[in-house]
Write a protein that holds these residues in place. Structure first.
Motif, PDB file in Angstrom:
ATOM      1  N   GLU A  39      -9.681 -22.508  30.604  1.00 31.60           N
ATOM      2  CA  GLU A  39     -10.352 -21.834  29.481  1.00 31.60           C
ATOM      3  C   GLU A  39      -9.320 -21.273  28.499  1.00 31.60           C
ATOM      4  N   LEU A  40      -8.393 -22.135  28.095  1.00 28.25           N
ATOM      5  CA  LEU A  40      -7.337 -21.757  27.171  1.00 28.25           C
ATOM      6  C   LEU A  40      -7.676 -22.235  25.769  1.00 28.25           C
ATOM      7  N   ASP A  41      -6.934 -21.697  24.806  1.00 25.02           N
ATOM      8  CA  ASP A  41      -7.063 -22.119  23.421  1.00 25.02           C
ATOM      9  C   ASP A  41      -6.168 -23.347  23.213  1.00 25.02           C
ATOM     10  N   ALA A  42      -6.810 -24.497  22.978  1.00 21.02           N
ATOM     11  CA  ALA A  42      -6.032 -25.734  22.838  1.00 21.02           C
ATOM     12  C   ALA A  42      -5.097 -25.692  21.647  1.00 21.02           C
ATOM     13  N   ASN A  43      -5.482 -24.936  20.596  1.00 21.84           N
ATOM     14  CA  ASN A  43      -4.639 -24.885  19.386  1.00 21.84           C
ATOM     15  C   ASN A  43      -3.325 -24.156  19.651  1.00 21.84           C
ATOM     16  N   ARG A  44      -3.304 -23.234  20.617  1.00 17.44           N
ATOM     17  CA  ARG A  44      -2.083 -22.470  20.896  1.00 17.44           C
ATOM     18  C   ARG A  44      -1.299 -23.020  22.074  1.00 17.44           C
TER      19      ARG A  44
END
Length: 806
Positions: A59-64
């Motif tokens: 559940e991470l931010d793919a953009n970062r």
């Protein structure tokens, strides 16, 4: 027979399908069962095959993900997986061979960590590599030889050499089969370690005379889909009758051996007996199952039954050995038994420390509890020998904290000061709990990066610099130096002058400073008589962001140079006639005639003045005081001395290259000091100096002759009246020359004490309206002349003015 085989194949397929469904359900539950990411892949997948997307699972931010420098760190030396930091997709980096990685261990799990930065985080993950049926069962020998007496009763069992299948689970060896034979059946048996071996059972009695040798094919079949198999030929020699079969003393032998036991160490001795005599009773011992693992590790003495170690054992490789042994008599009869050898672990493996991530350098203002490094500790031993304790030195501002099983993080405990310690050499010590304990050290270096927390410091609290007056431009007068204990750009010091004014002009027009090295230069020529010194504030600023600075005061002192000649204050030297001084001929030796007063704009030795008589009409008549400039008579005046005396006095300073000025004085020798006499005397002197004025004087005397008689009468009356008050009048005249309050009362003296000597007083009067500031008279205070002498002087002056020819 064909129908039974078909039914058997269908049952096996149904079993395989059920096992596959159960495996899929198990993997799904297994992947969701804990906080550790769990995935599964089949072996033999090609490089670049997709495994999973960790962004969704974590559940991470793919953009970062790319900005946080996501990467995968495996526990072993080989990197089996790679992570796409842009998408979060996990791929296979190189082709995976489950048998090479895990052997017979099942499940086969590869552990790794997913590490993210900013902030530093780690996630544990594991991938289960499940087996595919890529290996066929294999026998160690292509031909199996057995000898059986013809008297062997039906139902007798004979274990055969088992086949080896490198696959696991359903893909491993499942069953054995033999080709058609009337005498034997084959059964699949299980060992304690899960392996399967073939057991041959005699169905009908043997008859050597009818069939001396029986041959058939033994097939080992795995459970893969499609199934794989391996074959070996079984040859049975039917022996002549031997009534007694050897018997082992134990049906199962057990032994324990340390893994560090030396070669040829006797593990145990097996023993069997045979009731027969002769060659039929002679027993020899051998391994009935010649697996590679057992044959390479142990040997059996065929005579005495001693089982010895052929090579050092390794508990971490194999914990238990199961050995099939047989005792064969001379008639070919044999008995079988088992030997279980348990390998006892010893603490022979030191812990292994692997640093998976390190941040270096770290800023010196890093807050406590900042994660600096991640590392794993592993010990291949078991029990207490495999339990580890991790620590670092006590005198360091770091601590090792466990994050999960066998995983640690190195965190800071307090802030740092790079100017005191710029780097730390940290030794990570991992120690197991075995006896004796083994330990491993791993050294890492953590550097401390600088922040701008120190202002420049000057090497002096203040500076004094000197510059010679009349200096040339751009003269170096001194250097300031400031040191900044920071590093690199934060320690680069630049110098500047703070805005200020000196004598109404901007400071920068006087001096400048080199911003790089602190050299201070004078920009213009200095004049000590105009400005004797000034101070300026220098700022030293470092190159940090924001910059820090400190200030220091520089006092610039101007050093005097002998560039000013003495200036004559008295007598005034201008374009008009020099001043005239009167000396009575009755004056005694040492009589004070006048005093030359001069000043020098320089200071110190350059302003010390001395007076010298340079030229005189009569050099022996007058002398000049070298220190005070007083002109005195050196002897009595005689009638032969010329009435008009001209003196030139040289005033010289005491500089290294002395400068000088000269003063010209005219001194008149007179007989007395009455006013009329002094006026006539002055007129006579002027007549001598200015012959061209004689005509003007005659005309003037004729016009004022009448007024002159009246003036004589008034003058005599006033003189008589003032005779009594002469002392008081003279005292007031010494303070106010001729009643003119505008005249400066005190003259400057350069004799050393700053004023005229108190031994003498002078009465100085200027001619009314005189443009050249000539002195009328200068006389010392002496007692008043008697009236008779005054009348005599008046009559003498009268005769000279009117009776003497022009």
């Amino acid at each position: 027979m064909l129908l039974s085989r078909a039914g058997g194949e269908g049952g096996r397929r149904t079993t395989i399908i059920r096992q596959v469904v159960f495996l899929v359900l198990f993997l799904c539950v297994w992947a969701l069962g804990s906080g550790t990411l769990r995935y599964s892949v089949p072996e033999e997948m090609e490089s670049g095959s997709f495994v999973a997307n960790v962004v969704k699972d974590l559940e991470l931010d793919a953009n970062r993900l790319s900005a946080r420098k996501a990467r995968v760190v495996s526990e072993g030396s080989r990197q089996h997986f790679q992570l796409n930091s842009n998408t979060g997709d996990l791929f296979i980096k190189e082709k995976i061979d489950r048998e090479e990685l895990c052997g017979q261990t099942d499940p086969c799990i590869l552990h790794f960590e997913i590490i993210l930065e900013n902030p530093l985080q780690s996630y544990r993950a594991e991938v289960r590599v499940y087996d595919v049926n890529d290996h066929s069962p294999e026998f160690s020998e292509n031909e199996l030889l057995l000898k059986m007496p013809e008297t062997t009763p039906p139902g007798s069992r004979f274990p055969l050499a088992n086949a080896q299948d490198l696959d696991v689970g359903n893909n491993s060896l499942q069953s054995y089969a033999i080709s058609s034979t009337d005498h034997f059946r084959v059964y699949t048996r299980h060992r304690n370690d899960g392996s399967k071996y073939a057991e041959l059972v005699l169905e009908t009695p043997l008859d050597r005379e009818e069939q001396a040798e029986i041959s058939f094919m033994l097939t080992a079949i795995d459970g893969g889909s499609p199934a794989r198999s391996g074959i070996a030929q079984v040859r049975i020699t039917v022996l002549d009758s031997n009534d007694n079969v050897p018997e082992f003393s134990q049906t199962l032998y057990r032994a324990r051996v340390l893994e560090n036991s030396e070669k040829d160490y006797v593990v145990l001795t097996i023993s069997a007996t045979d009731s027969d005599e002769g060659i039929n009773g002679a027993i020899s011992y051998s391994f009935s199952q010649k697996s590679k693992k057992n044959v390479n590790a142990f040997s059996v003495n065929p005579v005495n039954g001693e089982i010895r170690i052929l090579r050092p054992l390794d508990f971490e490789e194999t914990e238990t050995y199961e050995i099939d042994v047989q005792a064969t008599d001379g008639g070919g009869l044999s008995a079988h038994s088992k030997v279980l050898v348990a390998v006892v672990d010893v603490n022979d493996n030191a812990p292994e420390v692997k640093v998976t991530y390190l941040i270096s350098p770290i800023p010196e203002d890093a807050s406590p509890e900042t994660v600096v490094a991640l590392f794993n500790v592993r010990d291949r031993d078991s029990a207490d020998n495999g339990r580890t304790i991790c620590s670092i030195e006590d005198n360091l501002p770091f601590s090792a904290k466990p994050t999960s099983k066998n995983s640690y993080s190195l965190v800071t405990e307090n802030t740092f000061d790079r100017e005191k310690v710029s780097e730390y050499n940290i030794t990570i010590t991992a120690r197991d709990l075995g006896t004796p304990s083994l330990s491993t050290e791993e050294r890492i270096i953590v550097k401390i990066s600088d922040i701008n927390d120190n202002s420049p410091e000057f090497n002096q609290t203040s500076y004094t610099m000197y510059v010679q007056e009349n200096n040339g431009p751009a003269v170096l007068i001194g250097t300031v130096n400031a040191f900044d204990s920071d590093s690199e750009q934060n320690a680069k010091v630049t110098y500047s002058l703070l805005p200020a004014e000196v004598d109404g002009l901007p400071l920068l027009s006087y001096i400048s400073i080199n911003s790089e090295n602190g050299n201070v230069y004078a920009l213009r020529s200095m004049d000590y008589e105009h400005i004797r010194g000034f101070q300026v504030t220098v700022r030293a600023a470092d190159g940090g962001s924001p910059p820090l600075s400190s200030e220091v005061i520089i006092r610039v002192e101007i050093i005097d140079e002998n560039d000013n000649a003495p200036f004559i204050l008295y007598p005034l030297q201008n374009n008009s006639s020099p001043a005239n001084d009167l000396v009575p001929r009755s004056a005694e030796a040492g009589y004070l005639v006048t005093k030359v007063v001069a000043v020098d704009g320089d200071s110190g030795q350059n302003s010390w003045l001395s007076y010298h008589l340079l030229k005189a009409t009569d050099p022996g008549l007058f002398t000049v005081g070298s220190q005070n400039g007083e002109i005195r008579t050196t002897r009595l005046i005689t009638d032969r001395d010329t009435m008009k005396q001209k003196l030139i006095v040289l005033v010289r300073d005491s500089g290294e290259l002395p400068l000088s000025s000269s003063a010209t004085l005219n001194i008149a020798l007179v007989d007395g000091f009455s006013d009329l006499y002094m006026q006539l005397t002055d007129a006579a002197v002027e007549e001598e100096e200015h012959g061209t004025l004689t005509m003007y004087l005659i005309i003037s005397l004729c016009l004022v002759s009448f007024g002159f008689f009246i003036s004589i009468i008034v003058f005599i009356t006033i003189k008589v009246y003032r005779r009594r008050h002469y002392g008081e009048r003279y005292m007031s005249a010494s303070g106010n020359c001729c009643g003119d309050s505008n005249f400066q009362n005190n003259l400057v003296d350069v004799t050393g004490n700053g004023t005229l000597s108190h031994s003498y007083r002078y009465e100085v009067c200027l001619t009314t309206g005189s443009g050249n500031s000539e002195f009328k008279f200068l006389r010392p205070i002496i007692p008043s002349l008697p009236p008779q002498h005054g009348i005599f002087l008046l009559s003498k002056l009268f005769r000279k003015l009117f009776l003497s020819p022009l």
